[in-house]
Design a protein around this motif. Sequence first.
Motif, PDB file in Angstrom:
ATOM      1  N   MET A 337       0.825  -1.210   0.000  1.00 53.56           N
ATOM      2  CA  MET A 337       0.000   0.000   0.000  1.00 53.56           C
ATOM      3  C   MET A 337       0.859   1.260   0.000  1.00 53.56           C
ATOM      4  O   MET A 337       0.560   2.237  -0.698  1.00 53.56           O
ATOM      5  N   PHE A 338       1.944   1.246   0.773  1.00 56.85           N
ATOM      6  CA  PHE A 338       2.817   2.417   0.830  1.00 56.85           C
ATOM      7  C   PHE A 338       3.753   2.487  -0.376  1.00 56.85           C
ATOM      8  O   PHE A 338       3.999   3.565  -0.921  1.00 56.85           O
ATOM      9  N   ALA A 339       4.277   1.335  -0.808  1.00 57.05           N
ATOM     10  CA  ALA A 339       5.262   1.327  -1.893  1.00 57.05           C
ATOM     11  C   ALA A 339       4.633   1.578  -3.249  1.00 57.05           C
ATOM     12  O   ALA A 339       5.192   2.311  -4.079  1.00 57.05           O
ATOM     13  N   ALA A 340       3.491   0.965  -3.508  1.00 58.32           N
ATOM     14  CA  ALA A 340       2.887   1.037  -4.838  1.00 58.32           C
ATOM     15  C   ALA A 340       1.760   2.058  -4.945  1.00 58.32           C
ATOM     16  O   ALA A 340       1.521   2.613  -6.023  1.00 58.32           O
ATOM     17  N   PHE A 341       1.059   2.299  -3.836  1.00 57.69           N
ATOM     18  CA  PHE A 341      -0.132   3.158  -3.908  1.00 57.69           C
ATOM     19  C   PHE A 341       0.011   4.444  -3.088  1.00 57.69           C
ATOM     20  O   PHE A 341      -0.962   5.183  -2.939  1.00 57.69           O
ATOM     21  N   GLU A 342       1.213   4.708  -2.561  1.00 52.50           N
ATOM     22  CA  GLU A 342       1.496   5.942  -1.840  1.00 52.50           C
ATOM     23  C   GLU A 342       0.425   6.230  -0.786  1.00 52.50           C
ATOM     24  O   GLU A 342      -0.263   7.257  -0.794  1.00 52.50           O
ATOM     25  N   ALA A 343       0.294   5.299   0.157  1.00 45.79           N
ATOM     26  CA  ALA A 343      -0.742   5.399   1.180  1.00 45.79           C
ATOM     27  C   ALA A 343      -0.612   6.672   2.015  1.00 45.79           C
ATOM     28  O   ALA A 343      -1.595   7.140   2.600  1.00 45.79           O
ATOM     29  N   GLU A 344       0.592   7.260   2.054  1.00 42.77           N
ATOM     30  CA  GLU A 344       0.780   8.484   2.837  1.00 42.77           C
ATOM     31  C   GLU A 344      -0.063   9.644   2.314  1.00 42.77           C
ATOM     32  O   GLU A 344      -0.356  10.589   3.047  1.00 42.77           O
ATOM     33  N   THR A 345      -0.424   9.598   1.037  1.00 42.03           N
ATOM     34  CA  THR A 345      -1.126  10.725   0.419  1.00 42.03           C
ATOM     35  C   THR A 345      -2.603  10.782   0.774  1.00 42.03           C
ATOM     36  O   THR A 345      -3.285  11.749   0.438  1.00 42.03           O
ATOM     37  N   SER A 346      -3.127   9.761   1.412  1.00 41.15           N
ATOM     38  CA  SER A 346      -4.538   9.715   1.797  1.00 41.15           C
ATOM     39  C   SER A 346      -4.653   9.183   3.216  1.00 41.15           C
ATOM     40  O   SER A 346      -4.106   8.122   3.522  1.00 41.15           O
ATOM     41  N   ASP A 347      -5.370   9.920   4.082  1.00 42.01           N
ATOM     42  CA  ASP A 347      -5.517   9.454   5.457  1.00 42.01           C
ATOM     43  C   ASP A 347      -6.235   8.113   5.529  1.00 42.01           C
ATOM     44  O   ASP A 347      -5.929   7.286   6.394  1.00 42.01           O
ATOM     45  N   VAL A 348      -7.186   7.874   4.620  1.00 45.68           N
ATOM     46  CA  VAL A 348      -7.901   6.593   4.616  1.00 45.68           C
ATOM     47  C   VAL A 348      -6.935   5.451   4.329  1.00 45.68           C
ATOM     48  O   VAL A 348      -6.912   4.427   5.026  1.00 45.68           O
ATOM     49  N   LEU A 349      -6.098   5.616   3.289  1.00 49.06           N
ATOM     50  CA  LEU A 349      -5.115   4.581   2.965  1.00 49.06           C
ATOM     51  C   LEU A 349      -4.054   4.463   4.061  1.00 49.06           C
ATOM     52  O   LEU A 349      -3.603   3.362   4.389  1.00 49.06           O
ATOM     53  N   LEU A 350      -3.667   5.604   4.619  1.00 50.78           N
ATOM     54  CA  LEU A 350      -2.654   5.607   5.669  1.00 50.78           C
ATOM     55  C   LEU A 350      -3.130   4.788   6.871  1.00 50.78           C
ATOM     56  O   LEU A 350      -2.421   3.899   7.359  1.00 50.78           O
ATOM     57  N   PHE A 351      -4.349   5.065   7.328  1.00 46.92           N
ATOM     58  CA  PHE A 351      -4.870   4.343   8.484  1.00 46.92           C
ATOM     59  C   PHE A 351      -5.126   2.871   8.163  1.00 46.92           C
ATOM     60  O   PHE A 351      -4.959   2.003   9.017  1.00 46.92           O
ATOM     61  N   THR A 352      -5.533   2.601   6.923  1.00 47.19           N
ATOM     62  CA  THR A 352      -5.716   1.201   6.517  1.00 47.19           C
ATOM     63  C   THR A 352      -4.388   0.449   6.590  1.00 47.19           C
ATOM     64  O   THR A 352      -4.320  -0.688   7.068  1.00 47.19           O
ATOM     65  N   GLY A 353      -3.334   1.099   6.101  1.00 47.63           N
ATOM     66  CA  GLY A 353      -2.012   0.491   6.182  1.00 47.63           C
ATOM     67  C   GLY A 353      -1.588   0.249   7.616  1.00 47.63           C
ATOM     68  O   GLY A 353      -1.014  -0.796   7.947  1.00 47.63           O
ATOM     69  N   TYR A 354      -1.877   1.206   8.503  1.00 47.02           N
ATOM     70  CA  TYR A 354      -1.534   1.043   9.905  1.00 47.02           C
ATOM     71  C   TYR A 354      -2.297  -0.123  10.543  1.00 47.02           C
ATOM     72  O   TYR A 354      -1.747  -0.887  11.339  1.00 47.02           O
TER      73      TYR A 354
END
Length: 483
Positions: A337-354
């Motif tokens: 999620m972080f490497a390919a989809f840049e999860a840092e750019t979206s809080d939803v993706l960021l929290f999902t990754g966490y």
Amino acid sequence: MPELTSRRRLLVLAICCMSLLIVSLDNTILNVALPSMGRELNASVSGLQWTIDAYTLVLASLLMLAGSTADRIGRRKVFMAGLVLFTVGSLLCSLAPSLDLLIVFRMVQAVGGSMLNPVAMSIITNTFTEPAARARAIGVWGGVVGISMAAGPLVGGLLVDSVGWRSIFWVNLPVGLAALLLTWRYVPESRAPHPRRVDVVGQLLIIALLGSLTYAIIETDLVFAVIAAVALVGVLLYEPRRREPLIDLRFFRSAPFSGATVIAVAAFAALGGFLFLNTLYLQDARGLSALEAGLYMLPMAGMTFICAPLSGRLVGSRGPRLPLLVAGTTMAACGVMFAAFEAETSDVLLFTGYVLFGIGFGMVNAPITNTAVSGMPRAQAGVAAAVASTSRQIGQTLGVAVIGAVLAAGVSLGTGSPAAFVAASRPAWWVITGCGLCVLVVGALTSGPWARGTALRCAGRLETATEGGGGGDGRGVGRIPDV
């Protein structure tokens, strides 16, 4: 160890968990404080790496020595000495006037820490002798890691923002003193009936291997990489020739035991890199305060807290396979999620990754500990627990070293904005993805029928060697259960 009542056993477990709490809390709080610490002490990325790796490196180097020493002179005695050293080291860290002295005092902490977790685990192993009860106790032990992850960022953020980074070390003082008094009052003394002899050469080779390897990665030094390789060859050639080696390489013939070791290194490398990257990203790139960064990390901490005791129960009832497969899958998914989809750019993706990483890390701890301890002689419980703990610390040391080096290589891209940091950290997230896949693949390979067969054959050969005097230590091995 004398027979204890159920209530006394639970009290011993609680006291041992207090030592894990201050050691784990120290790591999570320290990560939150890194940016503030770096600004005050004018530390570079590699300097910040050393504040973490100086601790984990010394810890990894001394864990097996501490475990065998505890088996020899008394687990309670060594455990109390560790509490004293760790508490004094924490006080010294809070007073450090420079980065160099902070690193030295972190090493003092580590000497004390090396006497805590593996010795506490050997106390637990000898207190909870029934396999299912031991698995549940280890699940509680793993849950304390979740508590430290949940409390660490919040407590650390509050302290850093209100008092300053030096106050993060004060937390250890009351907990360490309380654990010391309770240990003196309630934990019975125990030791192995026939402890192993000190292996001075083996210990020096381990220190040379881990120290030079970490230095080579952080400082990109080829000479130290060669020293690490020579030390590794020395361990492989010297240890099998000793009657009572520091590391009995024959145990690695058991696939579950070897798998637990590899999984521990991979999982804790991912953890070390994950915490290092996110702390710098949230505070340096996004400009959040230490408390806000701690709040952002709560989804990961909360899932670890929930999943760790669940994993312990699953290991006790169904074995380690399911928790390991879940752990590897979710940790790898987080990395992608972080490497390919840049999860840092979206809080939803960021929290999902966490959340995904928290599930994975919560699930992985109990199978590592239970498999490693179950596959070793109970009489050498200190050494057995130290092997698992050493693998964790090696993993975290290498994770911070490798991922910090990868990040430093891309730092020319700039870390002044979130977008620049995302670009610089992408290769590091692929490394974390690889660690998750390693947990998944090795977990699948070393938890099936074939792996159980290697464990049983390994136990049989060791028992035969012991009975015939063929290089055994004269103590036999405990049954390796169907895990």
